[in-house]
Design an enzyme around this catalytic site. Structure first.
Site, PDB file in Angstrom:
ATOM      1  N   LEU A   1       0.819  -1.215   0.000  1.00 24.46           N
ATOM      2  CA  LEU A   1       0.000   0.000   0.000  1.00 24.46           C
ATOM      3  C   LEU A   1       0.852   1.264   0.000  1.00 24.46           C
ATOM      4  O   LEU A   1       0.659   2.148  -0.827  1.00 24.46           O
ATOM      5  CB  LEU A   1      -0.931  -0.014   1.213  1.00 24.46           C
ATOM      6  CG  LEU A   1      -1.851   1.199   1.391  1.00 24.46           C
ATOM      7  CD1 LEU A   1      -2.840   1.304   0.217  1.00 24.46           C
ATOM      8  CD2 LEU A   1      -2.609   1.117   2.715  1.00 24.46           C
TER       9      LEU A   1
ATOM     10  N   GLU B   1       3.640   4.253  -0.340  1.00 21.43           N
ATOM     11  CA  GLU B   1       4.481   4.757  -1.429  1.00 21.43           C
ATOM     12  C   GLU B   1       5.324   5.916  -0.921  1.00 21.43           C
ATOM     13  O   GLU B   1       5.082   6.427   0.186  1.00 21.43           O
ATOM     14  CB  GLU B   1       3.602   5.211  -2.602  1.00 21.43           C
ATOM     15  CG  GLU B   1       2.773   4.090  -3.209  1.00 21.43           C
ATOM     16  CD  GLU B   1       1.951   4.564  -4.413  1.00 21.43           C
ATOM     17  OE1 GLU B   1       2.070   5.760  -4.769  1.00 21.43           O
ATOM     18  OE2 GLU B   1       1.221   3.742  -4.983  1.00 21.43           O
TER      19      GLU B   1
ATOM     20  N   TYR C   1      -9.676   8.692  -4.399  1.00 22.14           N
ATOM     21  CA  TYR C   1      -9.478   7.422  -3.703  1.00 22.14           C
ATOM     22  C   TYR C   1     -10.497   6.365  -4.121  1.00 22.14           C
ATOM     23  O   TYR C   1     -10.274   5.163  -3.903  1.00 22.14           O
ATOM     24  CB  TYR C   1      -9.521   7.630  -2.185  1.00 22.14           C
ATOM     25  CG  TYR C   1     -10.872   8.056  -1.647  1.00 22.14           C
ATOM     26  CD1 TYR C   1     -11.828   7.105  -1.291  1.00 22.14           C
ATOM     27  CD2 TYR C   1     -11.190   9.408  -1.465  1.00 22.14           C
ATOM     28  CE1 TYR C   1     -13.054   7.479  -0.786  1.00 22.14           C
ATOM     29  CE2 TYR C   1     -12.411   9.787  -0.964  1.00 22.14           C
ATOM     30  CZ  TYR C   1     -13.347   8.820  -0.624  1.00 22.14           C
ATOM     31  OH  TYR C   1     -14.579   9.194  -0.130  1.00 22.14           O
TER      32      TYR C   1
ATOM     33  N   TYR D   1      -9.931   1.122  -1.440  1.00 20.89           N
ATOM     34  CA  TYR D   1      -9.817   1.964  -0.245  1.00 20.89           C
ATOM     35  C   TYR D   1     -10.653   1.407   0.893  1.00 20.89           C
ATOM     36  O   TYR D   1     -10.269   1.483   2.067  1.00 20.89           O
ATOM     37  CB  TYR D   1     -10.216   3.411  -0.563  1.00 20.89           C
ATOM     38  CG  TYR D   1     -11.692   3.669  -0.676  1.00 20.89           C
ATOM     39  CD1 TYR D   1     -12.405   4.236   0.369  1.00 20.89           C
ATOM     40  CD2 TYR D   1     -12.398   3.358  -1.836  1.00 20.89           C
ATOM     41  CE1 TYR D   1     -13.760   4.475   0.272  1.00 20.89           C
ATOM     42  CE2 TYR D   1     -13.743   3.594  -1.952  1.00 20.89           C
ATOM     43  CZ  TYR D   1     -14.428   4.150  -0.894  1.00 20.89           C
ATOM     44  OH  TYR D   1     -15.777   4.383  -0.999  1.00 20.89           O
TER      45      TYR D   1
ATOM     46  N   ARG E   1      21.854 -10.008  40.361  1.00 23.93           N
ATOM     47  CA  ARG E   1      22.944  -9.034  40.474  1.00 23.93           C
ATOM     48  C   ARG E   1      22.843  -8.299  41.811  1.00 23.93           C
ATOM     49  O   ARG E   1      21.823  -7.685  42.114  1.00 23.93           O
ATOM     50  CB  ARG E   1      22.842  -8.034  39.328  1.00 23.93           C
ATOM     51  CG  ARG E   1      23.691  -6.790  39.430  1.00 23.93           C
ATOM     52  CD  ARG E   1      25.144  -7.049  39.155  1.00 23.93           C
ATOM     53  NE  ARG E   1      25.887  -5.814  38.995  1.00 23.93           N
ATOM     54  CZ  ARG E   1      27.215  -5.745  38.981  1.00 23.93           C
ATOM     55  NH1 ARG E   1      27.937  -6.838  39.111  1.00 23.93           N
ATOM     56  NH2 ARG E   1      27.821  -4.590  38.825  1.00 23.93           N
TER      57      ARG E   1
ATOM     58  N   TRP F   1      17.878  -1.554  33.772  1.00 19.76           N
ATOM     59  CA  TRP F   1      17.833  -2.500  34.896  1.00 19.76           C
ATOM     60  C   TRP F   1      19.006  -3.475  34.844  1.00 19.76           C
ATOM     61  O   TRP F   1      19.534  -3.863  35.883  1.00 19.76           O
ATOM     62  CB  TRP F   1      16.526  -3.291  34.882  1.00 19.76           C
ATOM     63  CG  TRP F   1      15.294  -2.460  35.071  1.00 19.76           C
ATOM     64  CD1 TRP F   1      15.211  -1.235  35.657  1.00 19.76           C
ATOM     65  CD2 TRP F   1      13.972  -2.808  34.665  1.00 19.76           C
ATOM     66  NE1 TRP F   1      13.909  -0.776  35.630  1.00 19.76           N
ATOM     67  CE2 TRP F   1      13.122  -1.725  35.032  1.00 19.76           C
ATOM     68  CE3 TRP F   1      13.407  -3.907  34.019  1.00 19.76           C
ATOM     69  CZ2 TRP F   1      11.747  -1.734  34.780  1.00 19.76           C
ATOM     70  CZ3 TRP F   1      12.044  -3.922  33.773  1.00 19.76           C
ATOM     71  CH2 TRP F   1      11.225  -2.847  34.146  1.00 19.76           C
TER      72      TRP F   1
ATOM     73  N   GLY G   1      25.247  -2.306  32.355  1.00 18.25           N
ATOM     74  CA  GLY G   1      26.142  -2.457  31.217  1.00 18.25           C
ATOM     75  C   GLY G   1      25.871  -3.718  30.419  1.00 18.25           C
ATOM     76  O   GLY G   1      25.999  -3.729  29.190  1.00 18.25           O
TER      77      GLY G   1
ATOM     78  N   GLU H   1       1.701   0.849  10.118  1.00 20.34           N
ATOM     79  CA  GLU H   1       0.253   0.611  10.187  1.00 20.34           C
ATOM     80  C   GLU H   1      -0.472   1.717  10.946  1.00 20.34           C
ATOM     81  O   GLU H   1      -1.385   1.483  11.728  1.00 20.34           O
ATOM     82  CB  GLU H   1      -0.042  -0.774  10.774  1.00 20.34           C
ATOM     83  CG  GLU H   1       0.382  -1.883   9.816  1.00 20.34           C
ATOM     84  CD  GLU H   1      -0.279  -3.216  10.070  1.00 20.34           C
ATOM     85  OE1 GLU H   1      -1.456  -3.229  10.471  1.00 20.34           O
ATOM     86  OE2 GLU H   1       0.391  -4.231   9.843  1.00 20.34           O
TER      87      GLU H   1
ATOM     88  N   SER I   1       1.553   6.935  15.665  1.00 20.68           N
ATOM     89  CA  SER I   1       0.869   7.218  16.932  1.00 20.68           C
ATOM     90  C   SER I   1      -0.045   8.423  16.811  1.00 20.68           C
ATOM     91  O   SER I   1      -1.139   8.454  17.383  1.00 20.68           O
ATOM     92  CB  SER I   1       1.902   7.432  18.043  1.00 20.68           C
ATOM     93  OG  SER I   1       2.520   6.210  18.380  1.00 20.68           O
TER      94      SER I   1
END
Length: 418
Positions: free
Chosen positions: A162, A164, A215, A268, A304, A373, A376, A399, A402
């Site tokens: 879809l 482009e 469209y 569409y 850790r 968390w 390194g 898709e 936001s």
């Protein structure tokens, strides 16, 4: 594969990951009382079996290949073959056409579980199922379904074309043209950011047959790579590197007139409806990603020790972990609510947009915190935690960005209250 009915339930439990089989055709949650209400954590026995089977496949087959595929930016052919062998490329497709004949929620479960291990594999499965297969199942003629769905269920990867260069969020500004030529259509133009396109053999191409109608001239065509589809460029990306994303060129691509899906000028409508479903799929991918990063990083915080105690028990980090768990759960509820509403035939555009928006936010946030968390170690490639963060960024882009999700939600709210 996911093909056999309830009679195979006992056999499924005993079968290894290489033979995932059952036809998950029910989507109603189990209940001893037909009038009782169920939580969104309630799934059918078949859906729970599917989750466990996909989880095993992801951990045992995909997991050992994740780092190599990411660094080579290439999907291992054995992974693609495995997805077909497991029946995960025709989850909602009918048994008649070689599929599992399962629920939409089953597809969401599979996408989520794959993403916990590798979001690249997850999105390949997602696009193939929720976009390509769904368009053919919902809008294809019987002849088209009989021809194409068995291939898509069993051997051939699909791609949805879809976007482009000048048609991203404004999807219907596309410039690809199709002109009738006897019993064929000739397509000229290009596509960009096309998922699965490097490995795919079957393509759904959107082109405008009558630009004067805007469209309303957009039409969906089905084509195969050997018809002359050209890979112009394979993108090098920040994340989901094993998932191919390519630019495509169509130079006098001749497609039989019988390969129009859904009728001329209806492309569409197909795209709008299908992308609403696809957004739930991306939400499931981002949900799985967030959970995958959480699952990798949190155990390390209790192994850790610094200053005489596990770092995960310090209040500052403990509260961050608790907050992340709340956020993942909220994302999970939004995602499964949207999926169940879709199955029940209720409106779900707003819920799908909410799920996609929020899961993409949480995926990026949690995967980023997971790196911190682990300190390194989390910053190195060896653990795989940093990959989740790189993969998370695309959730806010494809898709529907936001901002597009927020715009969709806002318009529905405005219509409701004005």
């Amino acid at each position: 594969m996911l093909r056999v009915g309830a009679r195979s339930t006992r056999a499924l439990r005993a079968r290894p990951v290489t033979s995932l089989s059952a036809r998950f055709s029910t989507s109603r949650p189990r209940s001893t009382d037909s009038f009782s209400l169920n939580s969104l954590d309630t799934f059918t026995e078949e859906e729970e079996m599917l989750r466990e089977s996909v989880r095993r496949f992801a951990n045992e087959i995909v997991g050992p290949k994740v780092r190599e595929m990411d660094e080579k930016e290439n999907m291992d052919p054995d992974v693609i073959k495995g997805l077909f062998e497991q029946g995960l490329m025709g989850i909602e497709t009918s048994a008649e056409h070689g599929g599992a004949e399962s629920s939409f929620t089953s597809a969401i479960i599979a996408i989520e579980e794959l993403a916990k291990v590798d979001p690249s594999v997850s999105v390949m499965c997602d696009v193939h199922n929720t976009l390509v297969n769904t368009i053919l199942r919902k809008y294809g003629t019987k002849e088209q379904q009989d021809k194409w769905l068995p291939q898509l269920s069993q051997t051939k990867l699909g791609s949805f074309c879809l976007s482009e260069p000048a048609s991203g969020s404004d999807a219907f500004a596309l410039q690809t043209r199709a002109k009738k030529d006897g019993d064929y259509w000739t397509i000229n133009g290009s596509k960009m950011w096309i998922t699965n396109s490097y490995e795919a053999e079957i393509f759904l191409i959107f082109a405008n047959v009558d630009p004067s109608k805007g469209y309303k001239g957009i039409t969906c065509f089905i084509a195969t790579k050997d018809m002359g589809i050209k890979i112009a460029k394979k993108e090098e990306k920040l994340g989901i590197r094993a998932s191919s994303t390519c630019s495509l060129n169509f130079d006098d691509l001749r497609i039989p007139a019988e390969n129009v899906i859904g009728g001329e000028g209806n492309g569409y409508k197909l795209a709008i409806e299908i992308l609403n479903e696809g957004r739930i799929g991306i939400a499931a991918q981002m949900l799985g990603l967030a959970q995958g990063a959480f699952d990798k990083a949190v155990p390390y915080t209790y192994q850790r020790s610094q200053f005489g105690q596990p770092v995960g028990t310090f209040q500052g980090m403990a509260f961050q972990i608790a907050q992340a768990a709340v956020e993942i759960e909220s994302a999970r509820l939004l995602t499964y609510n949207a999926a169940r509403r879709k199955e029940e035939g209720k409106s779900f555009a707003k819920e799908a947009a909410m799920a996609k928006y929020w899961t993409s936010v949480i995926a990026q946030r949690v995967s980023g915190q997971a790196i911190e968390w682990a300190g390194g170690v989390g910053f190195t490639r060896e653990t795989g935690i940093e990959k989740f963060w790189r993969d998370s960024k695309i959730g806010a882009i494809y898709e529907g960005t936001s901002n597009i999700q927020l715009q969709t939600i806002a318009k529905i709210i405005q219509k409701q209250y004005s």
